[in-house]
Scaffold this motif. Sequence first.
Motif, PDB file in Angstrom:
ATOM      1  N   ASP A 216       0.478  11.090  -7.966  1.00 59.11           N
ATOM      2  CA  ASP A 216       0.162   9.689  -7.651  1.00 59.11           C
ATOM      3  C   ASP A 216      -0.977   9.131  -8.493  1.00 59.11           C
ATOM      4  N   GLU A 217      -1.472   9.922  -9.460  1.00 54.86           N
ATOM      5  CA  GLU A 217      -2.683   9.517 -10.195  1.00 54.86           C
ATOM      6  C   GLU A 217      -2.471   8.260 -11.022  1.00 54.86           C
TER       7      GLU A 217
ATOM      8  N   ARG B  14      -2.139   5.153  -8.775  1.00 54.68           N
ATOM      9  CA  ARG B  14      -3.431   4.774  -8.195  1.00 54.68           C
ATOM     10  C   ARG B  14      -4.335   4.142  -9.246  1.00 54.68           C
ATOM     11  N   HIS B  15      -4.329   4.693 -10.450  1.00 54.38           N
ATOM     12  CA  HIS B  15      -5.184   4.155 -11.507  1.00 54.38           C
ATOM     13  C   HIS B  15      -4.720   2.757 -11.923  1.00 54.38           C
TER      14      HIS B  15
ATOM     15  N   GLY C   8      -3.301   0.662  -9.992  1.00 52.73           N
ATOM     16  CA  GLY C   8      -3.742  -0.219  -8.916  1.00 52.73           C
ATOM     17  C   GLY C   8      -5.194  -0.627  -9.070  1.00 52.73           C
ATOM     18  N   SER C   9      -6.051   0.332  -9.439  1.00 48.76           N
ATOM     19  CA  SER C   9      -7.473   0.011  -9.640  1.00 48.76           C
ATOM     20  C   SER C   9      -7.658  -0.995 -10.769  1.00 48.76           C
TER      21      SER C   9
ATOM     22  N   GLU D 136      -5.078  -7.825  -3.764  1.00 46.15           N
ATOM     23  CA  GLU D 136      -4.754  -6.539  -3.156  1.00 46.15           C
ATOM     24  C   GLU D 136      -3.603  -6.656  -2.172  1.00 46.15           C
TER      25      GLU D 136
ATOM     26  N   PHE E 100       2.830   0.450  -2.650  1.00 47.24           N
ATOM     27  CA  PHE E 100       2.823   1.763  -3.296  1.00 47.24           C
ATOM     28  C   PHE E 100       3.999   2.582  -2.778  1.00 47.24           C
TER      29      PHE E 100
END
Length: 523
Positions: free
Chosen positions: A447-448, A451-452, A454-455, A464, A469
């Motif tokens: 999921d890295e 997630r990245h 998304g940031s 947001e 996800f």
Amino acid sequence: MVIRPHSSGTVLTFSAPVDQLLAATEVNEWAICRALGIQAFYSPGWPPIDNEPHALQTLRLFAADERAPQLQALIREARQRGLPTLSDDDEFSVGHGACCQTWPRIALPAVNDVDWSTLAAIPVALVTGSNGKTTTVRLIAAMLKAHGLTAGYSSTDGVFVDGETLGTGDYSGPAGARHVLRHSRARAAVLETARGGILRRGLAADHADVAVVTNVSADHFGEYGIDDLAALAEAKFTVARALDARGTLVVNADDPVLAASAHQHAPRLGWFASDNNHPALVAHRAVGGTTCGVEQDELTLSLGDQRWVLGWVNTVPLFAGGVADYNIANASAAALAAFALGVRPETIGAVLATFGANPDDNPGRLERYEVGGLTAFIDYAHNPAGLHGLLRVAQTQRSGRMALLLGQAGNRRDTDLRMLAEVAVAYSPDLIVLKGIDGYARGRADDEVARHLGSILLELGYPEGQLAFSLREIDAVRTALEWARAGDVLTLPVHALSARAAAKNLINALIASDWLAEQPLPN
């Protein structure tokens, strides 16, 4: 040459064949080993280096094996006869396709035992570039088939001969090329030739009639010493090394990096551009060259002063009403390649008139579905340039809201992920579903990447509340469908072959069941 591993795991690599090293020195053979820093050469089953006579005999055996005199004799004879060869660790071939013969490397025939009269080359096209390779390959193969040739092709989706699937998965490297070139029914071959395969293993084919470089864009930087567009272009131009003086290198004149150095790589060029009056195209036609570009909404193929209209931009299915400019470029490249292989312009135009009307013509690339009152696009779009092209098409169909699936393989740099996110934000989708790519984590946690991304999106100001996800790609597709209502557009870059098949099966099942947006999805 790579010597067997030392007991410590070290692999000893010689920068030149061992027999050349032995011949080039005036000192004894043992001094070579010392000079190369081999202090404790040992592997189970082989003599230790402190047993000098046995170690030297091992070295001589390696050298003899590398010389492979019987193989070299076959290669020399094939070259004298103008025949292409293929060689790998296990097999050796002379000729291509239906005119090919293959032998195990451990059971090669003598030169006089080969029936050379049955062997010949077949038309071969190599296609490389950052984007558009697979579509261009499929178009050339379709044009060759319409021309009457049994065409085989390899691509990131698999290996195919005359419509038969011989293997699925990424076959854009030498293994896929050899599979096609050795197939007994292939009378022409179109080979997708990716950067990774070139840099790891080189070209499978030592001869091609045409080579295509579609474009270069920032992707895969940092791998194999490629850090900028100029180096990437140099790697892509490797395909031109398979051309002889009669071969044609097809190049995108709209790509300044390619255009700057194309003349250094082949004497015979075919130029394409979005504008048929691009200066490079005009100059090339003035000396009798071949070009392809758009003029007055007509895709035009030219050979010097001769011109053929291949189709109206607004009516060719693959062009999406003229909005899919990247497919206009792909079609132009394919037309030049097919023409160089002897396909008549009328045949090229006939293929363009229908190719892409059925999603199965070009699976995974700009597949459009009308389902339940909304529009869905399934595409590969694996880098910023590809995503920009897809979103540009989707934007034109946007009467309501737009959803986007966003993910990337784990071997991309963080700066690459940022560029992808910046393209996504520029089109202001109403929902972004962050996803993994099944089987493409490539060193990161599953999921890295999602997630990245998304940031980064939050840093860029994306709300947001409009982020979702779903790690599995098919779940991401379901998330977008469950969110959608009539009039919405779903932009679905789906990358893994299994996930793409599942997404298409789901959408087709919804169409068959007369499902409407906002109704529950089947389990």
